[in-house]
Scaffold this active site. Structure first.
Site, PDB file in Angstrom:
ATOM      1  N   ASN A  98       0.902  -1.245  -0.011  1.00  0.00           N
ATOM      2  CA  ASN A  98       0.207  -0.229   0.095  1.00  0.00           C
ATOM      3  C   ASN A  98       0.953   1.264   0.048  1.00  0.00           C
ATOM      4  O   ASN A  98       1.863   1.391   0.766  1.00  0.00           O
ATOM      5  CB  ASN A  98      -0.844  -0.033   1.251  1.00  0.00           C
ATOM      6  CG  ASN A  98      -1.842  -1.069   1.188  1.00  0.00           C
ATOM      7  OD1 ASN A  98      -2.524  -1.323   0.271  1.00  0.00           O
ATOM      8  ND2 ASN A  98      -1.876  -1.786   2.284  1.00  0.00           N
ATOM      9  N   VAL A 110       1.012   2.382   8.170  1.00  0.00           N
ATOM     10  CA  VAL A 110       2.245   2.485   8.716  1.00  0.00           C
ATOM     11  C   VAL A 110       3.377   3.122   7.792  1.00  0.00           C
ATOM     12  O   VAL A 110       3.376   2.279   6.688  1.00  0.00           O
ATOM     13  CB  VAL A 110       2.757   0.815   9.309  1.00  0.00           C
ATOM     14  CG1 VAL A 110       4.217   1.119   9.935  1.00  0.00           C
ATOM     15  CG2 VAL A 110       1.671   0.641  10.393  1.00  0.00           C
ATOM     16  N   HIS A 118       6.497  -1.894   3.242  1.00  0.00           N
ATOM     17  CA  HIS A 118       6.499  -3.186   3.891  1.00  0.00           C
ATOM     18  C   HIS A 118       5.585  -3.993   2.879  1.00  0.00           C
ATOM     19  O   HIS A 118       4.695  -3.309   2.050  1.00  0.00           O
ATOM     20  CB  HIS A 118       5.734  -3.416   5.283  1.00  0.00           C
ATOM     21  CG  HIS A 118       4.275  -2.640   5.269  1.00  0.00           C
ATOM     22  ND1 HIS A 118       4.423  -1.317   5.851  1.00  0.00           N
ATOM     23  CD2 HIS A 118       2.950  -2.959   5.321  1.00  0.00           C
ATOM     24  CE1 HIS A 118       3.180  -0.966   5.713  1.00  0.00           C
ATOM     25  NE2 HIS A 118       2.444  -1.916   5.435  1.00  0.00           N
ATOM     26  N   HIS A 141       2.904  -6.861   2.100  1.00  0.00           N
ATOM     27  CA  HIS A 141       2.252  -7.946   2.972  1.00  0.00           C
ATOM     28  C   HIS A 141       2.115  -9.080   2.033  1.00  0.00           C
ATOM     29  O   HIS A 141       2.220  -9.167   0.909  1.00  0.00           O
ATOM     30  CB  HIS A 141       0.563  -7.560   2.841  1.00  0.00           C
ATOM     31  CG  HIS A 141       0.296  -6.072   3.562  1.00  0.00           C
ATOM     32  ND1 HIS A 141      -0.146  -6.138   4.930  1.00  0.00           N
ATOM     33  CD2 HIS A 141       0.445  -4.904   3.337  1.00  0.00           C
ATOM     34  CE1 HIS A 141      -0.396  -4.878   5.325  1.00  0.00           C
ATOM     35  NE2 HIS A 141       0.111  -3.909   4.481  1.00  0.00           N
TER      36      HIS A 141
HETATM   37  P1  AMP Z   1      -0.656  -0.597   5.835  1.00  0.00           P
HETATM   38  O1  AMP Z   1      -2.116  -0.444   5.628  1.00  0.00           O
HETATM   39  O2  AMP Z   1      -0.111  -1.170   4.428  1.00  0.00           O
HETATM   40  O3  AMP Z   1      -0.103   0.468   6.191  1.00  0.00           O
HETATM   41  O4  AMP Z   1      -0.516  -1.746   6.986  1.00  0.00           O
HETATM   42  C1  AMP Z   1      -0.028  -1.858   8.097  1.00  0.00           C
HETATM   43  C2  AMP Z   1      -0.198  -3.126   8.795  1.00  0.00           C
HETATM   44  O5  AMP Z   1       0.681  -3.049   9.738  1.00  0.00           O
HETATM   45  C3  AMP Z   1      -1.509  -3.442   9.157  1.00  0.00           C
HETATM   46  O6  AMP Z   1      -2.203  -4.651   8.514  1.00  0.00           O
HETATM   47  C4  AMP Z   1      -1.674  -3.494  10.788  1.00  0.00           C
HETATM   48  O7  AMP Z   1      -2.322  -4.818  11.242  1.00  0.00           O
HETATM   49  C5  AMP Z   1      -0.113  -3.901  10.944  1.00  0.00           C
HETATM   50  N1  AMP Z   1       0.439  -3.472  12.129  1.00  0.00           N
HETATM   51  C6  AMP Z   1       0.606  -2.255  12.802  1.00  0.00           C
HETATM   52  N2  AMP Z   1       1.085  -2.594  13.845  1.00  0.00           N
HETATM   53  C7  AMP Z   1       1.536  -3.806  14.006  1.00  0.00           C
HETATM   54  C8  AMP Z   1       2.365  -4.327  15.068  1.00  0.00           C
HETATM   55  N3  AMP Z   1       2.756  -3.654  16.126  1.00  0.00           N
HETATM   56  N4  AMP Z   1       2.906  -5.643  14.859  1.00  0.00           N
HETATM   57  C9  AMP Z   1       2.513  -6.296  13.808  1.00  0.00           C
HETATM   58  N5  AMP Z   1       1.748  -5.589  12.672  1.00  0.00           N
HETATM   59  C10 AMP Z   1       1.285  -4.506  12.988  1.00  0.00           C
END
Ligand code: AMP
Ligand code: ZN
Length: 120
Positions: A88, A97, A101, A103
């Protein structure tokens, strides 16, 4: 490294995560709010906020993240049935975040959608 970044904190062991893989360039851990039976985040140690911030010198790194994702997919036995890699980028894509990253999603048939969302 960014002080307020949750993924930098995981990388620096200031925050717990269920880590499934790590090497000198990257780390992978289970998503805290999984959208599929297997939902793993593959994260570079380098703090790159978003895909749009990639530099030419990051090309090898982004390739490495995909190779890792494939290895993890195999370890979680997704390689025969298939899996999805999602990145994303920015608000409209639902990025929450801002540390780049991938997924890795699998373990059930995924909807034929380009969106990640909860209804992947
Ligand atoms: P995005 O929408 O691509 O930024 O996805 C961020 C992802 O990070 C989401 O699916 C969250 O559930 C995951 N996330 C946020 N904080 C944590 C954490 N502390 N440990 C593991 N996953 C996390
Ligand atoms: Zn970070």
């Amino acid at each position: 490294m960014s002080v307020d970044c949750v993924f930098c904190k995981i990388i620096n062991r200031e925050l717990d995560a269920d880590i499934v893989y790590e090497d000198e360039k990257a780390i992978a851990f289970k998503d805290i709010n999984p959208a599929a039976p297997v939902h793993i985040l593959v994260v570079p140690r380098k703090h790159i906020p978003s895909l749009k911030d990639l530099e030419k010198s990051d090309e090898a790194l982004i390739g490495h993240l995909h190779t890792i994702a494939n290895e993890i997919a195999k370890a979680f036995k997704l390689d025969n049935k298939g899996y999805r890699i999602v990145i994303n980028c920015g608000a409209d894509a639902g990025q929450i975040v801002f540390h780049l990253h991938l997924h890795l999603l699998g373990g059930r048939p995924l909807l034929q959608t380009i969106a990640k969302g909860r209804g992947v």
